[in-house]
Design a protein around this motif. Structure first.
Motif, PDB file in Angstrom:
ATOM      1  N   VAL A 196      39.712  28.386  34.556  1.00  0.00           N
ATOM      2  CA  VAL A 196      40.123  29.483  33.666  1.00  0.00           C
ATOM      3  C   VAL A 196      41.434  29.121  32.977  1.00  0.00           C
ATOM      4  CG1 VAL A 196      40.597  31.961  33.563  1.00  0.00           C
ATOM      5  CG2 VAL A 196      39.170  31.049  35.401  1.00  0.00           C
ATOM      6  N   ALA A 197      41.503  29.335  31.671  1.00  0.00           N
ATOM      7  CA  ALA A 197      42.763  29.080  30.955  1.00  0.00           C
ATOM      8  C   ALA A 197      43.842  30.000  31.521  1.00  0.00           C
ATOM      9  CB  ALA A 197      42.585  29.355  29.474  1.00  0.00           C
TER      10      ALA A 197
ATOM     11  N   MET B 179      35.046  30.912  42.999  1.00  0.00           N
ATOM     12  CA  MET B 179      35.690  30.950  41.676  1.00  0.00           C
ATOM     13  C   MET B 179      35.935  29.501  41.235  1.00  0.00           C
ATOM     14  SD  MET B 179      36.896  33.496  39.790  1.00  0.00           S
ATOM     15  CE  MET B 179      37.417  33.040  38.151  1.00  0.00           C
TER      16      MET B 179
ATOM     17  N   THR C   9      46.933  34.804  30.801  1.00  0.00           N
ATOM     18  CA  THR C   9      45.640  35.479  30.927  1.00  0.00           C
ATOM     19  C   THR C   9      45.639  36.218  32.271  1.00  0.00           C
ATOM     20  OG1 THR C   9      44.788  33.515  31.982  1.00  0.00           O
ATOM     21  CG2 THR C   9      44.372  33.740  29.613  1.00  0.00           C
TER      22      THR C   9
END
Ligand code: C5P
Length: 419
Positions: free
Chosen positions: A292-293, A288, A321
């Motif tokens: 990511v935001a 990963m 998120t």
């Protein structure tokens, strides 16, 4: 007699609002007779020319038009499912309007959204009046479609609905069917197992995320970060080189997709979450690497925010998120290996170790962007933390070498089970 190349194939037929739409019925018949399963998608303009009931009855499937169907299971991602399902996507007849939308990536209907999601070859069969077909804008859009990898059949010559003679007729259904068959045969050759699929990861599925996400504030503004995607792309390339079947879920980046890697493009954290969760069960290893935001505007505006008076602040409310990796950790499959990344500026190891435990990871790759050459950019200086084992700090390296070193360590600790 040899079987038709369309036999048992999944075809999507996109029908748009041209007078030639009635010929879509002939196409559906032809595809069905050849043994294909056919899903018809219509634009709302097409429904004015030919009833959905006709095409639905012939195809034996409900015709879809709206991207937000009013069904109860909330399956608004049907365009994605259909994009994966299709062996070929044919737009026939294709109007100037739909061609323009496809050329520019619009996705305002089930048809255009599915075309964007399609992994299969897309064949566009224009049908319109002579002047519209000749117009520089239409010709540029058709060129653009070809540049984007779509196949375009030239319109046929003959009498047009306007009464004019010239080029603009939809190609004959039998020619379209023959072209679809040829496309499917060629793409089946491309899908043949590549000789590169050997190596320590042969038979393994590797899922990698890369790049930033973009969270819209309004149609022209967004929250994002400077991630270039280099780390994730390097990992995807290296895993494919070692024989894995690799899916790269990528936020917006300027990088070219690595060879032999299946790339799924997303924009927002929510889209990345949907793409990853849909694939998590098959993945033997997950990296990963995306930035990511953590927050997204709670109420993105449909229209551009106007400037406020000079001193008046503009408030944008943010909400969290989904934490993609935490969800993966919570549903970890037996034998699955999860690798996270952590960008930490203070007490990096301590914070990263806590994340490793909280998110149920096997490895976490820590870096401190405050250090020279680390973080966003072509190189990185990382420390690898693992669940059971001492930390290891690597020197400053190009990200391709960080990818090699990381894969070496992860595979040494958990070789792929088919080996
Ligand atoms: O908690 P933090 O954001 O620092 O964790 C970083 C790791 O979690 C990275 O591997 C990142 O890709 C992942 N992440 C995620 N979903 C988020 C935020 C981060 O999967 N919403």
């Amino acid at each position: 007699m040899s079987a038709s190349p369309l036999s048992d194939r999944h075809l999507i037929l996109g029908v748009t609002g041209s007078i030639a739409a009635y010929k879509a019925a002939l196409l559906v018949r032809r595809f069905k007779t050849a043994g294909a399963e056919v899903q018809v998608l219509m634009t709302s303009a097409a429904e004015r020319f030919v009833p959905a009931l006709t095409l639905g009855t012939l195809s034996e499937r409900e015709v879809l038009t709206d991207i937000f169907p009013e069904n109860e299971d909330g399956s608004w991602t049907q365009h994605v499912t259909l994009g994966e399902w299709a062996d070929a996507f044919v737009v026939a007849p294709a109007t100037a309007q739909t061609i323009a939308k496809l050329a520019h990536g619009f996705c305002d209907s089930m048809l255009t959204a599915t075309a964007l999601s399609a992994r299969a070859p897309v064949l566009v069969c224009p049908a319109m009046d002579r002047e519209m077909y000749r117009h520089a804008a239409t010709q540029r859009n058709l060129e653009r479609l070809r540049d984007n990898g779509y196949k375009v059949m030239p319109a046929a010559h003959g009498e047009l609905a306007s009464g004019l003679e010239g080029q603009g007729r939809m190609p004959a259904p039998k020619d379209i069917a023959a072209r679809v068959g040829a496309l499917i045969e060629t793409s089946a050759d491309d899908d043949a197992p590549s000789p590169q699929l050997s190596g320590p990861l042969a038979g393994a599925h590797v899922l990698v995320t890369a790049g930033p996400t973009r969270e819209p504030i309004d149609p022209v503004r967004m929250l994002t970060n400077p991630s270039t995607g280099t780390m994730g792309y390097a990992l995807a390339r290296e895993a494919a080189r070692r024989g894995a079947s690799v899916t790269l879920v990528s936020g917006p980046t300027a990088l070219s997709p690595p060879e032999a890697v299946d790339v799924v493009r997303v924009d927002t954290a929510r889209e990345m979450n949907d793409a990853v969760q849909a694939r998590r069960e098959d993945a033997d290893y997950v990296f990963m690497a995306a930035a990511v935001a953590d927050y997204t505007p709670a109420h993105p505006s449909d229209s551009k925010h106007k400037k406020t008076e000079e001193d008046a602040p503009l408030t944008v409310q943010l909400r969290r998120t989904p934490d993609i990796l935490r969800t993966l950790g919570a549903h970890k499959q037996p034998g699955q290996v999860l690798v996270g990344f952590a960008l930490e500026t203070d007490a990096p190891r301590r914070h990263a170790r806590r994340k490793l435990e909280q998110k149920n990871l096997d490895w976490i790759v820590v870096n401190n962007p405050a250090e020279d050459g680390a973080g966003f950019g072509p190189t990185n200086r990382v420390t690898l933390l693992r669940r059971d084992g001492p930390p290891e700090s690597l020197p400053l390296l190009p990200k391709a070498e960080v990818a090699e070193a990381l894969l070496d360590r992860v595979l040494a600790a958990a070789p792929h089970r088919s080996q």
